[in-house]
Scaffold this active site. Structure first.
Site, short mmCIF file in Angstrom:
data_model
loop_
_atom_site.label_atom_id
_atom_site.label_comp_id
_atom_site.label_asym_id
_atom_site.label_seq_id
_atom_site.Cartn_x
_atom_site.Cartn_y
_atom_site.Cartn_z
N ASP A 182 0.74 -0.75 0.19
CA ASP A 182 0.04 -0.08 -0.07
C ASP A 182 1.02 0.77 -0.48
OD1 ASP A 182 1.12 -0.48 2.54
OD2 ASP A 182 -0.95 0.30 3.49
N HIS A 401 14.08 -11.39 9.57
CA HIS A 401 12.66 -11.45 9.82
C HIS A 401 11.76 -12.93 8.81
CE1 HIS A 401 9.83 -11.04 12.27
NE2 HIS A 401 8.15 -10.46 11.27
N GLU A 402 11.74 -12.39 7.57
CA GLU A 402 10.84 -12.60 6.54
C GLU A 402 10.87 -15.04 5.80
OE1 GLU A 402 8.05 -11.94 5.89
OE2 GLU A 402 8.16 -9.57 6.82
N HIS A 405 9.84 -15.95 8.28
CA HIS A 405 8.26 -17.27 8.69
C HIS A 405 8.68 -18.30 7.28
CE1 HIS A 405 6.85 -14.03 10.66
NE2 HIS A 405 7.83 -12.95 10.01
#
Length: 704
Positions: A182, A401-402, A405
């Site tokens: 966004d 961090h990603e 995941h």
């Protein structure tokens, strides 16, 4: 920790900024292209609590008890003082960058146990951000993976195709996975848990400013600093500079010092500039030529005219209309804006806003306190703007961090942990013992004794040394330009096709007119191509029938399978897409990416083949599979799942289960068996205006 579905870093901001009291309410302006909304503290809290699972829809009212109960749950989860009040600490937590998966309650999940069942994980960097040199991005991702390999048996191997377990992509807004970014300071990145298809992939918002966490990284060329990056701020003739400058030069070529004090050290280089080179394109890295002529008009600066993807380009000769030579203009990341509606353009000072002149970036007109500038001299007239450069986000830390995941980790409730929901910059070791416990629960410890993860990014990013002559002062002009385009650049169009088109048919006696049904038909490089069982013919319409071939498909496109379902060429990028079954190959000149699975484009398992494609202009293409079609974005190479439509409704009069759907001379053709239905679009209405034989009416074969 438990694995969950896509993890999205979100930066929520308040609608008003801290400021000294004013006698009147400041003007808040709606900026074109800005997706941020102005929220009161209470509105922000209600939205935040609902989005992350702390309250239900029915509770979003004036119920103070529900709000207080939700705040206590949030404070407990995020290890904040448990007051039940919307205090300063809680508001600051709500403003911070964080993942978008609910902290409480269920989220849409994937099937399986959400871990990799092999230890050698492969990854592919599909594209790049222009914010950092490519070698710096490569290094940041490699170090981010090394964080996890240091404490597990996992290894990470870079590959160069879509067969990778983890595909890394930079994208903007709606980029094909159903979780749109966004804009600046909004969603930073997201990743999906382990598994097939899109699972495991990591996406980064290219409207953010990606750095190593300490401001822009600007590589230099030529000069006498051997390609070292700019040092900001630096001192020149007693004045401090926080961006590249043309001061001290008569040719307006931007430069910078590579140490804090040019006056003492006299080390410098030239900043990326169209005066030195244009990248990619077909101009061989030559500098822009100003002014140049395009479609009869004279241009004295880089332009986006003629392009739908927003990339700035220039001609590398004085007349593009005649020579057709061009390149993309380098982005000045030290002064280029991010977000807004002019990403990549530099600030223009002074500029007019609400009738007042501004000579620096300003917060005026915004409710979120972010610095911005106009990219033309008059915002009131042109409405062109963007956010001013800041410290940016550490690509290394966000990627680490990603990738956690992508390996199956959920968030931690330990504020010091890398997997804590909020982003924060640190130069220390990124892993906390809670991160280590979580990842070793999934994969076990590394067999070596007590390995340590990387502790910090390098103080200076790796760069490519310039090949130009050394100089001594910034007042001296470089005597040679670079020998080729820099590593970083947009993925936009090389215009050349394969180096040589075949001229000698495999078997001239093999007559195209004896083929009843073709595997695929597509217009490529101004020829209509007819594919059949590993061979193809080229057809051009003119005086008489002009057919060349057949040629072997592998002689032109070596990676293609024998049987094709469809193909198309994008007019802007000159990329050619070939589809066969559940796979796609993408050729750019002689370079190929693929095969890629259709699910990487956003097409689900119900789509067993792509039976045709109709370019729509502006980098959009309609992809067909029997009775359905989707809008495909060539730049992001993904479909918009919301664009699915019915052929019967969009193209009335076309028979069911057509194949070989292609565009020729700006009209759509739908083939079934030996016949075609031609569709003409008049006044935005699709009407069948001709039905005929492929061989007799298109190829002009004689009727025996």
């Amino acid at each position: 920790m438990s694995p969950r579905q896509p993890l999205v870093l979100v930066f929520l901001v308040l609608g008003c900024c801290s400021a000294a009291p004013r006698p009147h309410k400041p003007t808040v302006v709606v900026f074109p292209g800005d997706l941020r909304t102005n929220l009161t503290d209470k509105q922000l809290a209600e939205e935040y609590l609902f989005r992350y699972g702390y309250t239900q829809v029915a509770e979003l009212s004036n119920d103070k008890q529900s709000l207080s109960r939700g705040l206590r749950l949030l404070q407990r989860r995020l290890a904040l003082p448990e007051t039940g009040e919307l205090d300063k600490t809680t508001l600051e937590a709500m403003r911070a960058p964080r993942c978008g998966v609910p902290d409480l309650g269920k989220f849409q999940t994937f099937e399986g146990d959400l871990k990799w069942h092999h230890n050698d994980i492969t990854y592919w960097i599909q594209n790049y951000s222009e914010d950092l040199p490519r070698d710096v991005i490569d290094d940041a991702f490699a170090r981010a993976f090394a964080v996890w390999s240091a404490v597990t048996p996992l290894t990470f191997t870079r590959v160069y195709g879509p067969e990778a377990d983890i595909i890394i992509q930079f994208g903007v807004r709606e980029h094909g996975d159903g979780y749109p970014f966004d804009g600046k300071n909004g969603l930073l990145a997201h990743a999906f848990p382990p598994g097939p298809g899109i699972q495991g992939d990591a996406h980064f918002d290219d409207e953010e400013l990606w750095t190593l966490g300490k401001g822009v990284v600007v590589p230099t060329h030529f000069g006498n600093a051997d390609g070292a990056p700019c040092h900001f701020p630096f001192t020149f003739e007693g004045r401090s500079y926080s961006a590249c400058t043309t001061d001290g030069r008569s040719d307006d070529t931007p430069w910078c010092s590579t140490t804090a004090d040019y006056d003492t050290d006299r080390r410098f280089g030239f900043c990326p500039s169209e005066k030195l080179y244009a990248q990619d394109g077909n101009g061989d890295g030559k500098p822009c030529v100003f002014p140049f002529t395009f479609e009869g008009r004279s241009y004295s600066t880089c332009t986006t005219d003629g392009r739908s993807d927003g990339y700035r380009w220039c001609s590398t000769t004085a007349d593009y209309d005649q020579d057709k030579l061009y390149g993309f203009c380098p982005t000045r990341v030290d002064s280029a804006v991010t977000g807004g509606n002019s990403a990549g353009e530099p600030c223009v000072f002074p500029f007019i806003f609400l009738g007042k002149q501004y000579s620096t970036c300003t917060r005026e007109g915004r409710g979120d306190g972010h610095l911005w500038c106009a990219t033309t001299s008059n915002f009131d007239r042109d409405k062109k703007w963007g956010f001013c450069p800041d410290q940016g986000y550490s690509l290394f830390l966000v990627a680490a961090h990603e990738f956690g995941h992508a390996l199956g980790l959920d968030h931690s409730s330990v504020p010091e942990a890398l997997m804590y929901p909020m982003y924060s910059f640190t130069e220390g070791p990124p892993l906390h013992e809670d991160d280590v416990r979580g990842i070793q629960h999934l994969y076990g410890p590394r067999p070596e004794p007590e390995p340590q993860p990387p502790t910090a990014p390098p103080t200076a990013p790796p760069t490519v040394c310039a090949t130009g002559p050394p100089t001594t002062r910034p007042s001296e002009r470089p005597t040679a330009g670079p020998t080729g385009p820099p590593a970083a650049g947009p993925t936009g169009p090389p215009t050349a096709g394969p180096s040589e088109a075949p001229t000698v048919p495999v078997d001239p006696a093999e007559d195209i007119c004896k083929v009843n049904i073709f595997d695929a038909i597509a217009e490529i490089r101004n020829y209509l191509h007819f594919f059949k069982e590993g061979k193809y013919w080229r057809f051009s319409k003119g005086k008489g029938r002009r057919v060349q071939g057949p040629f072997l498909s592998p002689s032109t496109w070596p990676a293609l399978p024998r049987k094709l379902d469809s193909a198309f060429e994008d007019g802007l990028t000159k990329k050619t897409f070939f589809f066969s079954g559940r796979q796609v190959w993408v050729y750019t000149g002689t370079s190929v990416v693929g095969p890629r699975r259709l699910d990487k484009l956003g097409l689900g398992p119900e789509v067993t083949q792509v039976t045709g494609a109709l370019p729509q202009g502006g980098g959009k293409v309609l992809l067909f599979s029997r009775q359905r079609f989707w809008s495909f974005d060539v730049k992001t190479q993904t479909v918009d799942p919301r664009s699915a439509g019915s052929v019967e409704q969009m193209y009335p009069g076309v028979p069911l289960n057509t194949h070989d759907i292609f565009q020729y001379q700006e009209k759509a053709y739908f083939c079934q068996d030996r016949f075609y239905w031609r569709v003409n679009s008049r006044n935005e209405v699709n009407q069948v205006d001709e039905v005929g034989y492929v061989t007799f009416d298109i190829l002009q074969c004689p009727e025996d």
